[in-house]
Design a protein around this motif. Sequence first.
Motif, PDB file in Angstrom:
ATOM      1  N   MET A   1      16.059  -1.979  34.185  1.00  9.80           N
ATOM      2  CA  MET A   1      16.619  -0.656  34.472  1.00  9.80           C
ATOM      3  C   MET A   1      17.232  -0.032  33.221  1.00  9.80           C
ATOM      4  O   MET A   1      17.020   1.148  32.919  1.00  9.80           O
ATOM      5  N   LEU A   2      17.978  -0.836  32.474  1.00 16.44           N
ATOM      6  CA  LEU A   2      18.589  -0.319  31.250  1.00 16.44           C
ATOM      7  C   LEU A   2      17.529   0.051  30.215  1.00 16.44           C
ATOM      8  O   LEU A   2      17.647   1.066  29.509  1.00 16.44           O
ATOM      9  N   ARG A   3      16.457  -0.778  30.137  1.00 14.06           N
ATOM     10  CA  ARG A   3      15.388  -0.478  29.192  1.00 14.06           C
ATOM     11  C   ARG A   3      14.680   0.825  29.557  1.00 14.06           C
ATOM     12  O   ARG A   3      14.389   1.665  28.692  1.00 14.06           O
ATOM     13  N   GLN A   4      14.416   1.018  30.850  1.00 13.83           N
ATOM     14  CA  GLN A   4      13.784   2.250  31.304  1.00 13.83           C
ATOM     15  C   GLN A   4      14.678   3.459  31.023  1.00 13.83           C
ATOM     16  O   GLN A   4      14.204   4.525  30.597  1.00 13.83           O
ATOM     17  N   HIS A   5      15.937   3.282  31.252  1.00 16.36           N
ATOM     18  CA  HIS A   5      16.871   4.376  30.976  1.00 16.36           C
ATOM     19  C   HIS A   5      16.912   4.709  29.482  1.00 16.36           C
ATOM     20  O   HIS A   5      16.946   5.884  29.092  1.00 16.36           O
ATOM     21  N   ARG A   6      16.860   3.662  28.657  1.00 15.17           N
ATOM     22  CA  ARG A   6      16.878   3.885  27.211  1.00 15.17           C
ATOM     23  C   ARG A   6      15.616   4.619  26.758  1.00 15.17           C
ATOM     24  O   ARG A   6      15.674   5.540  25.923  1.00 15.17           O
ATOM     25  N   LEU A   7      14.459   4.225  27.304  1.00 14.68           N
ATOM     26  CA  LEU A   7      13.211   4.902  26.935  1.00 14.68           C
ATOM     27  C   LEU A   7      13.208   6.365  27.360  1.00 14.68           C
ATOM     28  O   LEU A   7      12.767   7.248  26.616  1.00 14.68           O
ATOM     29  N   SER A   8      13.712   6.613  28.563  1.00 12.95           N
ATOM     30  CA  SER A   8      13.780   8.013  29.021  1.00 12.95           C
ATOM     31  C   SER A   8      14.712   8.842  28.155  1.00 12.95           C
ATOM     32  O   SER A   8      14.424  10.010  27.826  1.00 12.95           O
TER      33      SER A   8
ATOM     34  N   GLU B   1      15.306   8.286  24.944  1.00 17.88           N
ATOM     35  CA  GLU B   1      14.628   8.520  23.678  1.00 17.88           C
ATOM     36  C   GLU B   1      13.579   9.619  23.805  1.00 17.88           C
ATOM     37  O   GLU B   1      13.448  10.478  22.914  1.00 17.88           O
ATOM     38  N   GLU B   2      12.803   9.614  24.904  1.00 23.76           N
ATOM     39  CA  GLU B   2      11.816  10.670  25.106  1.00 23.76           C
ATOM     40  C   GLU B   2      12.478  12.040  25.216  1.00 23.76           C
ATOM     41  O   GLU B   2      11.997  13.034  24.654  1.00 23.76           O
ATOM     42  N   ARG B   3      13.587  12.090  25.932  1.00 31.84           N
ATOM     43  CA  ARG B   3      14.279  13.374  26.076  1.00 31.84           C
ATOM     44  C   ARG B   3      14.800  13.871  24.731  1.00 31.84           C
ATOM     45  O   ARG B   3      14.668  15.060  24.388  1.00 31.84           O
ATOM     46  N   GLN B   4      15.351  12.959  23.921  1.00 24.98           N
ATOM     47  CA  GLN B   4      15.837  13.363  22.600  1.00 24.98           C
ATOM     48  C   GLN B   4      14.697  13.822  21.700  1.00 24.98           C
ATOM     49  O   GLN B   4      14.830  14.794  20.951  1.00 24.98           O
ATOM     50  N   GLN B   5      13.524  13.127  21.800  1.00 21.98           N
ATOM     51  CA  GLN B   5      12.390  13.535  20.984  1.00 21.98           C
ATOM     52  C   GLN B   5      11.891  14.917  21.386  1.00 21.98           C
ATOM     53  O   GLN B   5      11.552  15.753  20.534  1.00 21.98           O
ATOM     54  N   GLN B   6      11.832  15.180  22.675  1.00 28.08           N
ATOM     55  CA  GLN B   6      11.421  16.502  23.138  1.00 28.08           C
ATOM     56  C   GLN B   6      12.383  17.578  22.663  1.00 28.08           C
ATOM     57  O   GLN B   6      11.967  18.659  22.223  1.00 28.08           O
TER      58      GLN B   6
END
Length: 321
Positions: free
Chosen positions: A172-179, A181-186
């Motif tokens: 769950m924490l890994r998924q949250h971290r990936l989301s 990062e994607e939001r920051q990249q966008q």
Amino acid sequence: MSERKVLNKYYPPDFDPSKIPKLKLPKDRQYVVRLMAPFNMRCKTCGEYIYKGKKFNARKETVQNEVYLGLPIFRFYIKCTRCLAEITFKTDPENTDYTMEHGATRNFQAEKLLEEEEKRVQKEREDEELNNPMKVLENRTKDSKLEMEVLENLQELKDLNQRQAHVDFEAMLRQHRLSEEERQQQEQEEDERETAALVEEARKRRLLEDSDSEDDAAPAPPRPATRPKPTAILDEAPKAKRKGESWERSVGTLGTRSQLSGLVVVRKTDLDHGTQHSQQVLTPGAPHNQKPADPAPQTPGASSLSQLGAYSDSEDSSGSS
């Protein structure tokens, strides 16, 4: 001489302790003691707060006609730190506490009041069950129902904990971290696009302003001449007229006619006679067939000094002949 500090005193054989007069002190006598405030209080006279643990020089006395299980009760007198009003409180061995008597009010008694209320309810229930057996059965039924509800709630909590035990919190924490990062990249890409659009718009606006200013403004001033390289002088050919230039700077130009040239008149006859005489004279030891040296050609643009020199030579030649 006897000792100043002695531990054993001498008692004579006829000593009778009963004959010693006893000191009669009042039972309600007071002593000065050093104590700390046992609870928070507020003075009734000036409203000053006196917190627990504040030190006072108090007067202590024994309360008359008040005893709890053979334990005496003591009263303390203190003074307010602001208005010097007298405040009194005494011990409460029954509740292992102190009770306020006069001069102030006790603060922060919520916990104590709650405990007293619980004790009062418990005592009333015991008195009621003592005389009414049906009330005892009713209270037991209520207690059993309450206990069953507590056990059911506890079981639900256990099941919930077991259900949550199979959840992978790391995933769950890994998924949250990936989301994240994607939001920051966008967001970063959107910022870059907006920045590029603003820069392009500013460039177009600047080009339009430059074109308008070129149409309306005056011609631009000429560019300054480029400075020659310091080593360019090595590539140039040597100048032959440098000596003449130094002469011209010191004496003057020879090619230009000065203002005094019109004042001198050249005698043509004398000049011709002098030239012929110079041609006939030969140098000693020279062959006869050798041609005389040609006279120096006269430049048409000679200066006044050269003309004066030629004129003096002509006179010398004419005099010698």
